[in-house]
Design a protein around this motif. Structure first.
Motif, PDB file in Angstrom:
ATOM      1  N   LYS A 107       0.796  -1.228   0.000  1.00 45.22           N
ATOM      2  CA  LYS A 107       0.000   0.000   0.000  1.00 45.22           C
ATOM      3  C   LYS A 107       0.832   1.284   0.000  1.00 45.22           C
ATOM      4  O   LYS A 107       0.328   2.343  -0.356  1.00 45.22           O
ATOM      5  CB  LYS A 107      -0.911   0.025   1.238  1.00 45.22           C
ATOM      6  N   ALA A 108       2.081   1.198   0.419  1.00 47.05           N
ATOM      7  CA  ALA A 108       2.895   2.390   0.665  1.00 47.05           C
ATOM      8  C   ALA A 108       3.268   3.128  -0.625  1.00 47.05           C
ATOM      9  O   ALA A 108       3.573   2.514  -1.637  1.00 47.05           O
ATOM     10  CB  ALA A 108       4.177   1.997   1.399  1.00 47.05           C
ATOM     11  N   ASN A 109       3.244   4.452  -0.501  1.00 45.30           N
ATOM     12  CA  ASN A 109       3.808   5.266  -1.579  1.00 45.30           C
ATOM     13  C   ASN A 109       5.319   5.358  -1.329  1.00 45.30           C
ATOM     14  O   ASN A 109       5.839   4.785  -0.360  1.00 45.30           O
ATOM     15  CB  ASN A 109       3.133   6.644  -1.640  1.00 45.30           C
ATOM     16  N   GLU A 110       6.024   6.108  -2.153  1.00 45.71           N
ATOM     17  CA  GLU A 110       7.481   6.185  -2.052  1.00 45.71           C
ATOM     18  C   GLU A 110       7.937   6.751  -0.702  1.00 45.71           C
ATOM     19  O   GLU A 110       8.867   6.230  -0.076  1.00 45.71           O
ATOM     20  CB  GLU A 110       8.027   7.041  -3.196  1.00 45.71           C
ATOM     21  N   LYS A 111       7.269   7.788  -0.245  1.00 44.51           N
ATOM     22  CA  LYS A 111       7.627   8.415   1.031  1.00 44.51           C
ATOM     23  C   LYS A 111       7.393   7.440   2.201  1.00 44.51           C
ATOM     24  O   LYS A 111       8.220   7.329   3.113  1.00 44.51           O
ATOM     25  CB  LYS A 111       6.798   9.692   1.221  1.00 44.51           C
ATOM     26  N   GLN A 112       6.259   6.743   2.171  1.00 44.75           N
ATOM     27  CA  GLN A 112       5.941   5.789   3.232  1.00 44.75           C
ATOM     28  C   GLN A 112       6.907   4.605   3.214  1.00 44.75           C
ATOM     29  O   GLN A 112       7.305   4.100   4.262  1.00 44.75           O
ATOM     30  CB  GLN A 112       4.497   5.320   3.091  1.00 44.75           C
ATOM     31  N   ARG A 113       7.285   4.177   2.026  1.00 48.48           N
ATOM     32  CA  ARG A 113       8.257   3.083   1.906  1.00 48.48           C
ATOM     33  C   ARG A 113       9.592   3.488   2.538  1.00 48.48           C
ATOM     34  O   ARG A 113      10.249   2.677   3.198  1.00 48.48           O
ATOM     35  CB  ARG A 113       8.434   2.690   0.448  1.00 48.48           C
ATOM     36  N   LYS A 114       9.972   4.744   2.354  1.00 49.77           N
ATOM     37  CA  LYS A 114      11.210   5.260   2.967  1.00 49.77           C
ATOM     38  C   LYS A 114      11.138   5.150   4.494  1.00 49.77           C
ATOM     39  O   LYS A 114      12.131   4.810   5.147  1.00 49.77           O
ATOM     40  CB  LYS A 114      11.451   6.711   2.565  1.00 49.77           C
ATOM     41  N   VAL A 115       9.961   5.464   5.046  1.00 51.31           N
ATOM     42  CA  VAL A 115       9.780   5.345   6.499  1.00 51.31           C
ATOM     43  C   VAL A 115      10.044   3.910   6.933  1.00 51.31           C
ATOM     44  O   VAL A 115      10.747   3.667   7.922  1.00 51.31           O
ATOM     45  CB  VAL A 115       8.364   5.811   6.928  1.00 51.31           C
ATOM     46  N   LEU A 116       9.510   2.960   6.187  1.00 47.80           N
ATOM     47  CA  LEU A 116       9.760   1.555   6.514  1.00 47.80           C
ATOM     48  C   LEU A 116      11.247   1.217   6.385  1.00 47.80           C
ATOM     49  O   LEU A 116      11.821   0.579   7.273  1.00 47.80           O
ATOM     50  CB  LEU A 116       8.935   0.631   5.612  1.00 47.80           C
ATOM     51  N   GLU A 117      11.842   1.624   5.296  1.00 51.14           N
ATOM     52  CA  GLU A 117      13.261   1.322   5.070  1.00 51.14           C
ATOM     53  C   GLU A 117      14.150   1.885   6.179  1.00 51.14           C
ATOM     54  O   GLU A 117      15.131   1.256   6.565  1.00 51.14           O
ATOM     55  CB  GLU A 117      13.707   1.871   3.707  1.00 51.14           C
ATOM     56  N   GLN A 118      13.799   3.051   6.682  1.00 51.89           N
ATOM     57  CA  GLN A 118      14.625   3.700   7.695  1.00 51.89           C
ATOM     58  C   GLN A 118      14.351   3.190   9.114  1.00 51.89           C
ATOM     59  O   GLN A 118      15.171   3.396  10.009  1.00 51.89           O
ATOM     60  CB  GLN A 118      14.416   5.215   7.647  1.00 51.89           C
ATOM     61  N   ASN A 119      13.225   2.536   9.324  1.00 55.95           N
ATOM     62  CA  ASN A 119      12.829   2.199  10.695  1.00 55.95           C
ATOM     63  C   ASN A 119      12.587   0.715  10.970  1.00 55.95           C
ATOM     64  O   ASN A 119      12.647   0.297  12.124  1.00 55.95           O
ATOM     65  CB  ASN A 119      11.580   2.996  11.074  1.00 55.95           C
ATOM     66  N   TYR A 120      12.291  -0.066   9.951  1.00 55.76           N
ATOM     67  CA  TYR A 120      11.962  -1.475  10.164  1.00 55.76           C
ATOM     68  C   TYR A 120      13.227  -2.275  10.460  1.00 55.76           C
ATOM     69  O   TYR A 120      14.287  -2.037   9.881  1.00 55.76           O
ATOM     70  CB  TYR A 120      11.262  -2.059   8.932  1.00 55.76           C
ATOM     71  N   GLY A 121      13.118  -3.203  11.400  1.00 59.45           N
ATOM     72  CA  GLY A 121      14.248  -4.067  11.725  1.00 59.45           C
ATOM     73  C   GLY A 121      15.268  -3.426  12.636  1.00 59.45           C
ATOM     74  O   GLY A 121      16.410  -3.876  12.728  1.00 59.45           O
ATOM     75  N   LYS A 122      14.871  -2.390  13.352  1.00 58.03           N
ATOM     76  CA  LYS A 122      15.786  -1.668  14.246  1.00 58.03           C
ATOM     77  C   LYS A 122      15.288  -1.796  15.696  1.00 58.03           C
ATOM     78  O   LYS A 122      14.109  -1.647  15.962  1.00 58.03           O
ATOM     79  CB  LYS A 122      15.857  -0.189  13.879  1.00 58.03           C
ATOM     80  N   TRP A 123      16.213  -2.041  16.601  1.00 57.61           N
ATOM     81  CA  TRP A 123      15.884  -2.130  18.016  1.00 57.61           C
ATOM     82  C   TRP A 123      15.970  -0.742  18.645  1.00 57.61           C
ATOM     83  O   TRP A 123      16.889  -0.425  19.391  1.00 57.61           O
ATOM     84  CB  TRP A 123      16.809  -3.124  18.722  1.00 57.61           C
ATOM     85  N   ASP A 124      14.998   0.079  18.300  1.00 59.21           N
ATOM     86  CA  ASP A 124      14.936   1.453  18.775  1.00 59.21           C
ATOM     87  C   ASP A 124      13.448   1.779  18.928  1.00 59.21           C
ATOM     88  O   ASP A 124      12.705   1.749  17.943  1.00 59.21           O
ATOM     89  CB  ASP A 124      15.618   2.360  17.745  1.00 59.21           C
ATOM     90  N   ALA A 125      13.028   2.079  20.142  1.00 62.69           N
ATOM     91  CA  ALA A 125      11.600   2.299  20.426  1.00 62.69           C
ATOM     92  C   ALA A 125      10.989   3.389  19.552  1.00 62.69           C
ATOM     93  O   ALA A 125       9.840   3.274  19.120  1.00 62.69           O
ATOM     94  CB  ALA A 125      11.397   2.628  21.904  1.00 62.69           C
ATOM     95  N   SER A 126      11.747   4.433  19.262  1.00 60.34           N
ATOM     96  CA  SER A 126      11.188   5.515  18.438  1.00 60.34           C
ATOM     97  C   SER A 126      10.984   5.044  16.993  1.00 60.34           C
ATOM     98  O   SER A 126      10.035   5.471  16.330  1.00 60.34           O
ATOM     99  CB  SER A 126      12.092   6.753  18.478  1.00 60.34           C
ATOM    100  N   LYS A 127      11.841   4.166  16.506  1.00 63.73           N
ATOM    101  CA  LYS A 127      11.691   3.632  15.148  1.00 63.73           C
ATOM    102  C   LYS A 127      10.506   2.656  15.078  1.00 63.73           C
ATOM    103  O   LYS A 127       9.744   2.666  14.113  1.00 63.73           O
ATOM    104  CB  LYS A 127      12.990   2.979  14.685  1.00 63.73           C
ATOM    105  N   VAL A 128      10.353   1.858  16.095  1.00 63.06           N
ATOM    106  CA  VAL A 128       9.207   0.936  16.166  1.00 63.06           C
ATOM    107  C   VAL A 128       7.910   1.747  16.172  1.00 63.06           C
ATOM    108  O   VAL A 128       6.948   1.409  15.462  1.00 63.06           O
ATOM    109  CB  VAL A 128       9.299   0.024  17.409  1.00 63.06           C
ATOM    110  N   LYS A 129       7.905   2.813  16.935  1.00 60.28           N
ATOM    111  CA  LYS A 129       6.727   3.683  17.008  1.00 60.28           C
ATOM    112  C   LYS A 129       6.389   4.259  15.634  1.00 60.28           C
ATOM    113  O   LYS A 129       5.215   4.324  15.256  1.00 60.28           O
ATOM    114  CB  LYS A 129       6.964   4.803  18.017  1.00 60.28           C
TER     115      LYS A 129
END
Length: 182
Positions: A107-129
């Motif tokens: 479903k993600a557009n390019e900007k939303q995909r970037k959010v996933l790329e930058q935050n998914y798979g990281k052990w950081d509460a702010s990224k999970v949020k």
């Protein structure tokens, strides 16, 4: 093994590997066969069921239930309350090929995909949020509810075809998993 090798070991997160096809293979072998079909098939064998059509129908029903159960498990891992599910979900941090991330990528557009790329798979509460907020923005909870109802209806339609064996065991399984919160 499919689950554990959905990402390169020690490499960067590669979201292109998270496809619905890969997810369905993981679920089929990780959950559907192991948890649902094989126990039913063993029961059928030991009680003398010989009709191959019965096994085919049981497999279809159990694999649909198994997929539904795993999608539900993925949803609860992210949105379930730890006091209900008995754990704190870590699929996002663990970089899992979950139904939620697969649907978000669809479903993600390019900007939303970037959010996933930058935050998914990281052990950081702010990224999970941020990933959870994106799931909300993409209406993944609503999509899950639609999926849950469609799965339930599909399973019920298959159960209506059961005549070669008692359907009670399938109904009992469905009752245990439908709309579960843990």
């Amino acid at each position: 093994m499919l689950d554990l090798t959905s990402q390169p070991q020690g490499g960067p997160v590669d979201l292109k590997r998270f496809t619905l096809e890969r997810y369905k293979l993981i679920v089929q072998y990780k959950t559907a066969f192991y948890t649902f079909y094989l126990p039913i098939a063993i029961g059928m064998i030991t009680s003398g069921v010989e009709d191959e059509r019965a096994y085919g129908l049981a497999k279809r029903i159990c694999c649909t239930m198994g997929e539904y159960f795993q999608v539900q498990d993925d949803y609860l891992d992210c949105f379930g309350k730890p006091e209900d599910i008995g754990k704190v979900g870590t699929d996002i941090q663990d970089n899992k090929c979950s139904w939620l991330v697969v649907k978000a990528l669809e479903k993600a557009n390019e900007k939303q995909r970037k959010v996933l790329e930058q935050n998914y798979g990281k052990w950081d509460a702010s990224k999970v949020k941020k990933v959870k907020q994106l799931y909300e923005e993409l209406e993944i909870p609503k999509l899950f509810n639609e999926y849950e109802e469609a799965s339930y209806a599909s399973i019920q339609a298959e159960l209506a075809k059961v005549t070669l064996m008692p359907k009670d065991v399938f109904q009992l399984l469905l009752k245990k998993i439908y709309k579960r919160s843990k």
